[in-house]
Write a protein that holds these residues in place. Structure first.
Motif, PDB file in Angstrom:
ATOM      1  N   VAL A  28     111.431 -67.270  69.096  1.00  0.00           N
ATOM      2  CA  VAL A  28     112.058 -67.750  67.699  1.00  0.00           C
ATOM      3  C   VAL A  28     111.141 -68.770  67.164  1.00  0.00           C
ATOM      4  CG1 VAL A  28     114.073 -68.727  66.577  1.00  0.00           C
ATOM      5  CG2 VAL A  28     114.484 -67.590  68.752  1.00  0.00           C
ATOM      6  N   LEU A  29     110.834 -68.152  65.792  1.00  0.00           N
ATOM      7  CA  LEU A  29     109.821 -68.993  65.070  1.00  0.00           C
ATOM      8  C   LEU A  29     110.779 -69.937  64.239  1.00  0.00           C
ATOM      9  CD1 LEU A  29     106.675 -69.592  64.670  1.00  0.00           C
ATOM     10  CD2 LEU A  29     107.074 -67.992  62.695  1.00  0.00           C
ATOM     11  N   VAL A  30     110.770 -71.331  64.241  1.00  0.00           N
ATOM     12  CA  VAL A  30     111.356 -72.292  63.570  1.00  0.00           C
ATOM     13  C   VAL A  30     110.449 -73.329  63.027  1.00  0.00           C
ATOM     14  CG1 VAL A  30     113.289 -71.750  65.030  1.00  0.00           C
ATOM     15  CG2 VAL A  30     111.692 -73.929  65.521  1.00  0.00           C
ATOM     16  N   ASP A  31     110.931 -73.953  61.764  1.00  0.00           N
ATOM     17  CA  ASP A  31     110.352 -75.293  61.143  1.00  0.00           C
ATOM     18  C   ASP A  31     110.367 -76.123  62.463  1.00  0.00           C
ATOM     19  OD1 ASP A  31     109.973 -74.289  58.725  1.00  0.00           O
ATOM     20  OD2 ASP A  31     111.770 -74.778  57.791  1.00  0.00           O
ATOM     21  N   ASN A  32     109.193 -77.132  62.499  1.00  0.00           N
ATOM     22  CA  ASN A  32     109.346 -78.210  63.492  1.00  0.00           C
ATOM     23  C   ASN A  32     109.856 -79.422  62.918  1.00  0.00           C
ATOM     24  OD1 ASN A  32     108.965 -79.734  65.912  1.00  0.00           O
ATOM     25  ND2 ASN A  32     106.782 -79.823  65.257  1.00  0.00           N
ATOM     26  N   GLU A  33     111.194 -79.581  62.918  1.00  0.00           N
ATOM     27  CA  GLU A  33     112.083 -80.410  62.605  1.00  0.00           C
ATOM     28  C   GLU A  33     112.894 -81.073  63.407  1.00  0.00           C
ATOM     29  OE1 GLU A  33     115.618 -78.402  59.959  1.00  0.00           O
ATOM     30  OE2 GLU A  33     113.650 -78.549  59.184  1.00  0.00           O
ATOM     31  N   PRO A  34     113.239 -82.443  63.344  1.00  0.00           N
ATOM     32  CA  PRO A  34     114.206 -83.135  64.163  1.00  0.00           C
ATOM     33  C   PRO A  34     115.671 -82.308  64.275  1.00  0.00           C
ATOM     34  CG  PRO A  34     113.330 -84.693  63.062  1.00  0.00           C
ATOM     35  CD  PRO A  34     112.948 -83.346  62.265  1.00  0.00           C
ATOM     36  N   LEU A  89     120.484 -69.449  61.024  1.00  0.00           N
ATOM     37  CA  LEU A  89     120.118 -70.704  61.053  1.00  0.00           C
ATOM     38  C   LEU A  89     119.038 -71.004  59.934  1.00  0.00           C
ATOM     39  CD1 LEU A  89     120.206 -71.805  64.741  1.00  0.00           C
ATOM     40  CD2 LEU A  89     122.032 -72.480  63.073  1.00  0.00           C
ATOM     41  N   VAL A  90     119.151 -71.918  59.224  1.00  0.00           N
ATOM     42  CA  VAL A  90     118.338 -72.299  58.123  1.00  0.00           C
ATOM     43  C   VAL A  90     116.820 -72.529  58.605  1.00  0.00           C
ATOM     44  CG1 VAL A  90     117.685 -73.674  56.073  1.00  0.00           C
ATOM     45  CG2 VAL A  90     120.000 -72.928  56.460  1.00  0.00           C
ATOM     46  N   PRO A  91     116.417 -73.141  59.336  1.00  0.00           N
ATOM     47  CA  PRO A  91     114.993 -73.472  59.924  1.00  0.00           C
ATOM     48  C   PRO A  91     114.490 -72.410  60.621  1.00  0.00           C
ATOM     49  CG  PRO A  91     116.598 -74.851  61.174  1.00  0.00           C
ATOM     50  CD  PRO A  91     117.519 -74.172  60.258  1.00  0.00           C
ATOM     51  N   VAL A  92     115.190 -71.328  60.921  1.00  0.00           N
ATOM     52  CA  VAL A  92     114.620 -70.101  61.729  1.00  0.00           C
ATOM     53  C   VAL A  92     114.071 -69.157  60.862  1.00  0.00           C
ATOM     54  CG1 VAL A  92     115.344 -68.201  63.093  1.00  0.00           C
ATOM     55  CG2 VAL A  92     116.370 -70.475  63.580  1.00  0.00           C
ATOM     56  N   HIS A  93     112.853 -68.849  60.831  1.00  0.00           N
ATOM     57  CA  HIS A  93     112.063 -67.817  60.346  1.00  0.00           C
ATOM     58  C   HIS A  93     111.934 -66.531  60.773  1.00  0.00           C
ATOM     59  CE1 HIS A  93     109.972 -70.813  57.837  1.00  0.00           C
ATOM     60  NE2 HIS A  93     109.973 -71.523  58.800  1.00  0.00           N
ATOM     61  N   ARG A  94     111.898 -66.440  62.155  1.00  0.00           N
ATOM     62  CA  ARG A  94     111.905 -65.030  62.493  1.00  0.00           C
ATOM     63  C   ARG A  94     112.768 -65.036  63.972  1.00  0.00           C
ATOM     64  NH1 ARG A  94     107.786 -64.884  59.755  1.00  0.00           N
ATOM     65  NH2 ARG A  94     105.908 -65.231  60.832  1.00  0.00           N
ATOM     66  N   VAL A  95     113.116 -64.083  64.336  1.00  0.00           N
ATOM     67  CA  VAL A  95     113.551 -63.950  65.765  1.00  0.00           C
ATOM     68  C   VAL A  95     113.130 -62.538  66.090  1.00  0.00           C
ATOM     69  CG1 VAL A  95     115.777 -63.594  67.494  1.00  0.00           C
ATOM     70  CG2 VAL A  95     115.848 -65.205  65.475  1.00  0.00           C
ATOM     71  N   HIS A  96     112.566 -62.359  67.609  1.00  0.00           N
ATOM     72  CA  HIS A  96     112.121 -61.177  67.914  1.00  0.00           C
ATOM     73  C   HIS A  96     112.353 -61.186  69.245  1.00  0.00           C
ATOM     74  CE1 HIS A  96     109.136 -59.758  65.155  1.00  0.00           C
ATOM     75  NE2 HIS A  96     108.681 -61.091  64.769  1.00  0.00           N
ATOM     76  N   ASP A  97     112.940 -60.024  70.025  1.00  0.00           N
ATOM     77  CA  ASP A  97     113.384 -59.554  71.097  1.00  0.00           C
ATOM     78  C   ASP A  97     112.137 -58.896  71.939  1.00  0.00           C
ATOM     79  OD1 ASP A  97     114.425 -58.575  73.457  1.00  0.00           O
ATOM     80  OD2 ASP A  97     116.111 -57.893  72.537  1.00  0.00           O
ATOM     81  N   LEU A  98     111.668 -59.785  72.482  1.00  0.00           N
ATOM     82  CA  LEU A  98     110.259 -59.277  73.129  1.00  0.00           C
ATOM     83  C   LEU A  98     110.621 -58.207  74.133  1.00  0.00           C
ATOM     84  CD1 LEU A  98     108.215 -62.613  73.533  1.00  0.00           C
ATOM     85  CD2 LEU A  98     107.908 -60.778  71.775  1.00  0.00           C
ATOM     86  N   THR A  99     111.556 -58.288  74.730  1.00  0.00           N
ATOM     87  CA  THR A  99     112.172 -57.108  75.609  1.00  0.00           C
ATOM     88  C   THR A  99     112.434 -55.860  75.015  1.00  0.00           C
ATOM     89  OG1 THR A  99     113.107 -59.046  76.976  1.00  0.00           O
ATOM     90  CG2 THR A  99     113.702 -56.794  77.693  1.00  0.00           C
ATOM     91  N   ALA A 100     113.038 -55.735  73.883  1.00  0.00           N
ATOM     92  CA  ALA A 100     113.295 -54.584  73.403  1.00  0.00           C
ATOM     93  C   ALA A 100     112.059 -54.069  72.600  1.00  0.00           C
ATOM     94  CB  ALA A 100     114.385 -55.003  72.252  1.00  0.00           C
TER      95      ALA A 100
END
Length: 184
Positions: A28-34, A89-100
């Motif tokens: 999961v690639l996200v903004d680095n925020e608190p 979720l707003v700060p989420v840029h991408r979600v990858h299922d590496l297994t799939a």
């Protein structure tokens, strides 16, 4: 189209009917925020999903992005829900299922403390060498080994250390990346 893959108003139609849970590694690639880690963990907690492994680190300092690697065991239907809810979720840029997506590289680091004297010490060092574990601390009564590799390799090493005097284990959790030239 198959009747069991017809739209029903929910995302559950996206997968075939099965009850057998599968292990999946999500990146999961996200903004680095608190608070982002708390929000993602809260998403899992609120829905009763279990996280087997969780690692987080900033990966692109200039863009202020972090990568979260989550290992879950879930049925295909639940997995679809997890991915869809993460993507919302707003700060989420991408979600990858590496297994799939196939053949991802997965590694973990563990520190393993083993106590022992005499023949046990000799056998401990011999096995550590066979597993390419590095001695990072040694005393006359114990060793601390650093071992990296697939989780199955680490679990095998730990199992062999139990009868030799295993004292304690600390594991980092899984780090994973897809193969090939494309990034996340």
């Amino acid at each position: 189209m198959n009747a069991h893959l017809q739209p029903t108003g929910s995302a559950y139609f996206l997968t075939k009917e099965t009850d057998s849970p599968e292990r999946h590694t999500l990146s999961v690639l996200v903004d680095n925020e608190p608070g982002i880690l708390a929000r993602i963990a809260g998403l899992f907690t609120a829905r009763g999903y279990n996280i087997e492994s969780l690692t987080v680190s900033e990966t692109e300092h200039e863009k202020n992005l972090s990568r979260i690697t989550v290992v879950v065991v879930a049925t295909p239907k639940v997995l679809v829900q997890i991915k869809l809810q993460l993507e919302r979720l707003v700060p989420v840029h991408r979600v990858h299922d590496l297994t799939a997506e196939g053949a991802a590289l997965e590694r973990e680091l563990a520190l393993v403390k083993v106590a022992g004297t005499g023949e046990h010490r000799v056998e401990t060092l011999r096995l550590a060498d066979a597993f390419r574990a590095q001695v990072v601390d040694a005393s006359t009564e114990s060793f601390v080994f650093e071992i990296t590799g697939k989780p199955s390799k680490i679990e095998q090493f730990i199992a062999l250390m139990v009868p030799l005097g295993l004292v304690e284990v600390v594991r980092t959790g899984l780090a994973a990346i897809s193969r090939g030239p494309q990034g996340m």
